[in-house]
Design a protein around this motif. Structure first.
Motif, PDB file in Angstrom:
ATOM      1  N   PHE A 107     -15.527   6.810  -7.292  1.00 32.82           N
ATOM      2  CA  PHE A 107     -14.282   6.467  -6.609  1.00 32.82           C
ATOM      3  C   PHE A 107     -13.605   7.672  -5.960  1.00 32.82           C
ATOM      4  O   PHE A 107     -12.387   7.847  -6.048  1.00 32.82           O
ATOM      5  N   LYS A 108     -14.413   8.522  -5.331  1.00 32.84           N
ATOM      6  CA  LYS A 108     -13.943   9.605  -4.456  1.00 32.84           C
ATOM      7  C   LYS A 108     -13.035  10.616  -5.145  1.00 32.84           C
ATOM      8  O   LYS A 108     -12.193  11.247  -4.501  1.00 32.84           O
ATOM      9  N   LYS A 109     -13.167  10.749  -6.448  1.00 32.78           N
ATOM     10  CA  LYS A 109     -12.414  11.753  -7.222  1.00 32.78           C
ATOM     11  C   LYS A 109     -10.903  11.575  -7.117  1.00 32.78           C
ATOM     12  O   LYS A 109     -10.153  12.520  -7.331  1.00 32.78           O
ATOM     13  N   LYS A 110     -10.472  10.348  -6.778  1.00 31.66           N
ATOM     14  CA  LYS A 110      -9.043  10.089  -6.613  1.00 31.66           C
ATOM     15  C   LYS A 110      -8.484   9.414  -7.863  1.00 31.66           C
ATOM     16  O   LYS A 110      -9.041   8.430  -8.346  1.00 31.66           O
ATOM     17  N   GLU A 111      -7.360   9.943  -8.357  1.00 29.18           N
ATOM     18  CA  GLU A 111      -6.700   9.337  -9.502  1.00 29.18           C
ATOM     19  C   GLU A 111      -5.895   8.122  -9.054  1.00 29.18           C
ATOM     20  O   GLU A 111      -5.337   8.094  -7.960  1.00 29.18           O
ATOM     21  N   ASN A 112      -5.836   7.127  -9.932  1.00 32.36           N
ATOM     22  CA  ASN A 112      -5.032   5.950  -9.653  1.00 32.36           C
ATOM     23  C   ASN A 112      -3.570   6.239  -9.987  1.00 32.36           C
ATOM     24  O   ASN A 112      -3.264   6.693 -11.087  1.00 32.36           O
ATOM     25  N   LYS A 113      -2.682   5.973  -9.044  1.00 32.62           N
ATOM     26  CA  LYS A 113      -1.260   6.255  -9.241  1.00 32.62           C
ATOM     27  C   LYS A 113      -0.459   5.012  -9.584  1.00 32.62           C
ATOM     28  O   LYS A 113       0.766   5.074  -9.686  1.00 32.62           O
ATOM     29  N   GLY A 114      -1.119   3.878  -9.715  1.00 31.30           N
ATOM     30  CA  GLY A 114      -0.402   2.652 -10.042  1.00 31.30           C
ATOM     31  C   GLY A 114       0.383   2.114  -8.863  1.00 31.30           C
ATOM     32  O   GLY A 114      -0.014   2.242  -7.707  1.00 31.30           O
ATOM     33  N   ILE A 115       1.540   1.538  -9.148  1.00 31.74           N
ATOM     34  CA  ILE A 115       2.329   0.883  -8.112  1.00 31.74           C
ATOM     35  C   ILE A 115       2.875   1.876  -7.088  1.00 31.74           C
ATOM     36  O   ILE A 115       3.185   1.493  -5.949  1.00 31.74           O
ATOM     37  N   LYS A 116       2.976   3.138  -7.450  1.00 33.91           N
ATOM     38  CA  LYS A 116       3.424   4.145  -6.474  1.00 33.91           C
ATOM     39  C   LYS A 116       2.478   4.204  -5.268  1.00 33.91           C
ATOM     40  O   LYS A 116       2.906   4.540  -4.157  1.00 33.91           O
ATOM     41  N   GLU A 117       1.201   3.877  -5.477  1.00 37.39           N
ATOM     42  CA  GLU A 117       0.255   3.823  -4.355  1.00 37.39           C
ATOM     43  C   GLU A 117       0.683   2.770  -3.338  1.00 37.39           C
ATOM     44  O   GLU A 117       0.528   2.953  -2.126  1.00 37.39           O
ATOM     45  N   ILE A 118       1.210   1.659  -3.840  1.00 35.62           N
ATOM     46  CA  ILE A 118       1.649   0.581  -2.952  1.00 35.62           C
ATOM     47  C   ILE A 118       2.862   1.033  -2.148  1.00 35.62           C
ATOM     48  O   ILE A 118       2.952   0.809  -0.940  1.00 35.62           O
ATOM     49  N   PHE A 119       3.823   1.687  -2.827  1.00 30.49           N
ATOM     50  CA  PHE A 119       5.006   2.184  -2.119  1.00 30.49           C
ATOM     51  C   PHE A 119       4.621   3.169  -1.020  1.00 30.49           C
ATOM     52  O   PHE A 119       5.168   3.132   0.078  1.00 30.49           O
ATOM     53  N   GLU A 120       3.682   4.050  -1.320  1.00 29.78           N
ATOM     54  CA  GLU A 120       3.244   5.027  -0.321  1.00 29.78           C
ATOM     55  C   GLU A 120       2.642   4.331   0.896  1.00 29.78           C
ATOM     56  O   GLU A 120       2.813   4.779   2.029  1.00 29.78           O
ATOM     57  N   SER A 121       1.941   3.235   0.663  1.00 25.98           N
ATOM     58  CA  SER A 121       1.309   2.505   1.760  1.00 25.98           C
ATOM     59  C   SER A 121       2.325   1.718   2.589  1.00 25.98           C
ATOM     60  O   SER A 121       2.285   1.744   3.816  1.00 25.98           O
ATOM     61  N   THR A 122       3.249   1.030   1.919  1.00 34.55           N
ATOM     62  CA  THR A 122       4.210   0.201   2.645  1.00 34.55           C
ATOM     63  C   THR A 122       5.267   1.024   3.370  1.00 34.55           C
ATOM     64  O   THR A 122       5.834   0.575   4.374  1.00 34.55           O
ATOM     65  N   GLU A 123       5.534   2.221   2.881  1.00 33.99           N
ATOM     66  CA  GLU A 123       6.569   3.057   3.494  1.00 33.99           C
ATOM     67  C   GLU A 123       6.036   3.933   4.621  1.00 33.99           C
ATOM     68  O   GLU A 123       6.810   4.592   5.307  1.00 33.99           O
ATOM     69  N   SER A 124       4.726   3.966   4.794  1.00 32.95           N
ATOM     70  CA  SER A 124       4.139   4.797   5.840  1.00 32.95           C
ATOM     71  C   SER A 124       3.273   3.944   6.766  1.00 32.95           C
ATOM     72  O   SER A 124       2.461   3.140   6.292  1.00 32.95           O
ATOM     73  N   PRO A 125       3.418   4.107   8.076  1.00 35.44           N
ATOM     74  CA  PRO A 125       2.590   3.325   9.008  1.00 35.44           C
ATOM     75  C   PRO A 125       1.128   3.765   9.032  1.00 35.44           C
ATOM     76  O   PRO A 125       0.267   3.027   9.517  1.00 35.44           O
ATOM     77  N   THR A 126       0.846   4.958   8.518  1.00 36.60           N
ATOM     78  CA  THR A 126      -0.526   5.492   8.592  1.00 36.60           C
ATOM     79  C   THR A 126      -1.290   5.348   7.279  1.00 36.60           C
ATOM     80  O   THR A 126      -2.505   5.197   7.291  1.00 36.60           O
ATOM     81  N   LYS A 127      -0.584   5.402   6.149  1.00 38.40           N
ATOM     82  CA  LYS A 127      -1.277   5.341   4.859  1.00 38.40           C
ATOM     83  C   LYS A 127      -1.708   3.920   4.541  1.00 38.40           C
ATOM     84  O   LYS A 127      -0.948   2.969   4.714  1.00 38.40           O
ATOM     85  N   LYS A 128      -2.942   3.792   4.050  1.00 37.96           N
ATOM     86  CA  LYS A 128      -3.492   2.474   3.713  1.00 37.96           C
ATOM     87  C   LYS A 128      -4.081   2.504   2.318  1.00 37.96           C
ATOM     88  O   LYS A 128      -4.406   3.569   1.786  1.00 37.96           O
ATOM     89  N   LEU A 129      -4.221   1.333   1.726  1.00 33.27           N
ATOM     90  CA  LEU A 129      -4.924   1.209   0.448  1.00 33.27           C
ATOM     91  C   LEU A 129      -6.399   0.966   0.760  1.00 33.27           C
ATOM     92  O   LEU A 129      -6.750  -0.100   1.264  1.00 33.27           O
TER      93      LEU A 129
END
Length: 455
Positions: A107-129
């Motif tokens: 999984f690309k050496k990326k840690e899971n951040k939980g729901i904060k990952e969703i906030f980062e995606s919804t608050e930024s037009p460029t970041k995606k899940l």
């Protein structure tokens, strides 16, 4: 003179003709533009409706699979550990190690951040899940819980469902403006399938993730939830807790409010544990050290209190059955206090040392134990004559409401879990009290807290 007059008349006629032609052309053009806009909106809405139905099915299917796999293997492994204590030592270190190697190599050496990952995606037009977040949270959540990690699969389900919605959004240009709505549709469907409560699914997507509504939000989330709920009805999914709530008494209302205040304070303890322990573990660079420290503390806690294993729903179900016959003894009090003190700590350590999960299940677990302890103390020392089962259920809702600052989600989620709305009114009031208490003490949840940047 006649020729000149004729020329003038012809000129006027020509001007009028051109003017009327212009007007007709403009009207036709405006009608065509309006028609195209309406047609575009209709096509976009149709596409959003179709993709929402697909998202609803996929998220429900994924959530049901994860729930049943977790329940099945957690029961098997917990039974093994309960009959041979050495497994309480082996399982946590094994589970956390497998999760680390999956994350590192798959999984690309990326840690899971939980729901904060969703906030980062919804608050930024460029970041995606990214799409790998779906199997990442599915398998890591499963492995965390079945091997004794003291958390639940709820947040793993939420993020994986959100990733399904995010991936769907990336497939069509017309969906780019509706990323948050499609992510919320996935989340609402996942929560619906997990807790058998469509209203809780929509409310969670609104209260915690979106925090705003629109026509598109209503359509996408509504369709996804409808499909998810239809799917679990076809499968004849049973409520997680089958309990018989008969009534509640008005004289118990002041005690319910007391429980709400205590739940609010306990939720702050849980939040601060997660924030503090995660902060301490981030300073440890060596992943092996994190796993060893985490496993030792988790194993020691499980040896003391086996009820802390995994989600802990097995322990809650046992308490539901025996709640009416519990007697206040020294052993009972010490066990309850030990569990209430240790659960937030080992939940935090599970997450900080690499486990996947969140505070949903821990909050409900703590609330059930807190509710039983409060009811038993009230009946023993104050002759309150309250119903312990009711206090357990209300305590679960109160803790969840205070932990995620979402009282209406907690209300419908707990009523859906037990498939009973007898306690609807007291749960509503206590959820509002617990959330307000928690906010007055500490304004953040584990989802909204942002660490201060280093100087």
């Amino acid at each position: 003179m006649k020729t000149l007059t004729f020329q003038k008349e012809f000129s006027v006629f020509q001007s009028l003709f051109l003017y009327f032609t212009f007007c007709l052309t403009t009207c036709f053009s405006m009608n065509t533009t309006t028609h195209l806009r309406k047609n575009h909106k209709r096509i976009t809405l149709q596409k959003l409706s179709i993709v929402s139905i697909i998202i609803g099915f996929l998220c429900a299917f994924m959530a049901v699979c994860l729930k049943h796999l977790t329940e099945h293997y957690e029961a098997i492994l917990f039974h093994k550990a309960a009959t041979n204590w050495i497994f309480f030592i082996i399982f946590p270190v094994f589970g956390l190690s497998v999760i680390y190697f999956l994350r590192y190599y798959l999984f690309k050496k990326k840690e899971n951040k939980g729901i904060k990952e969703i906030f980062e995606s919804t608050e930024s037009p460029t970041k995606k899940l990214p799409v790998y977040k779906i199997p990442s949270h599915f398998f890591n959540g499963l492995l965390t819980v079945v091997f004794g990690g003291s958390t639940g699969i709820e947040v793993s389900t939420v993020v994986a469902s959100a990733a399904i919605g995010s991936v769907a959004q990336q497939k069509e240009n017309v969906f780019k403006r509706h990323k948050t709505e499609l992510i919320c549709a996935g989340i609402a469907a996942g929560i619906t399938a997990l807790f058998n409560s469509p209203i809780a699914g929509i409310l969670f997507a609104y209260e915690v993730i979106s925090r705003k509504t629109s026509k598109t939000f209503a359509i996408t989330s509504g369709l996804a939830v409808a499909v998810a709920y239809a799917f679990i009805l076809i499968l004849d999914e049973k409520p997680l807790f089958e309990v018989g709530v008969t009534t509640w008494h008005l004289h118990a209302f002041p005690y319910f409010l007391l429980l709400g205040v205590l739940a609010g304070a306990n939720s702050v303890y849980l939040t601060k544990c997660v924030v503090y322990i995660k902060g301490r573990f981030t300073k440890i660079d060596n992943h092996a050290t994190k796993i060893i420290i985490g496993s030792v503390i988790i194993s020691a806690s499980l040896l003391l209190f086996p009820q802390l294993y995994g989600e802990g729903y097995h322990a809650v179900k046992t308490l539901f059955v025996s709640s009416g016959s519990v007697v206040l003894t020294t052993s009972f009090v010490l066990t309850m206090i030990g569990i209430l003190f240790l659960k937030p700590i080992i939940t935090s350590i599970t997450l900080a040392s690499g486990g996947d999960g969140g505070v949903f299940a821990p909050s409900m677990f703590i609330g059930a134990f807190l509710g039983l302890l409060v009811a038993t103390v009230l009946n023993t020392f104050f002759d309150a004559n309250v119903i312990p089962l009711n206090f357990m259920i209300i305590g679960m809702a109160a803790m969840l409401s205070a932990s995620i600052h979402a009282p209406f989600t907690a209300l419908f989620l707990i009523c859906g879990l037990i498939n009973d709305y007898t306690l609807f009114f007291p749960i509503l009031i206590v959820c509002l009290v617990s959330k307000t208490t928690a906010q007055l003490i500490y304004p953040y949840t584990v989802y909204t807290y942002q660490p201060k940047p280093a100087n």
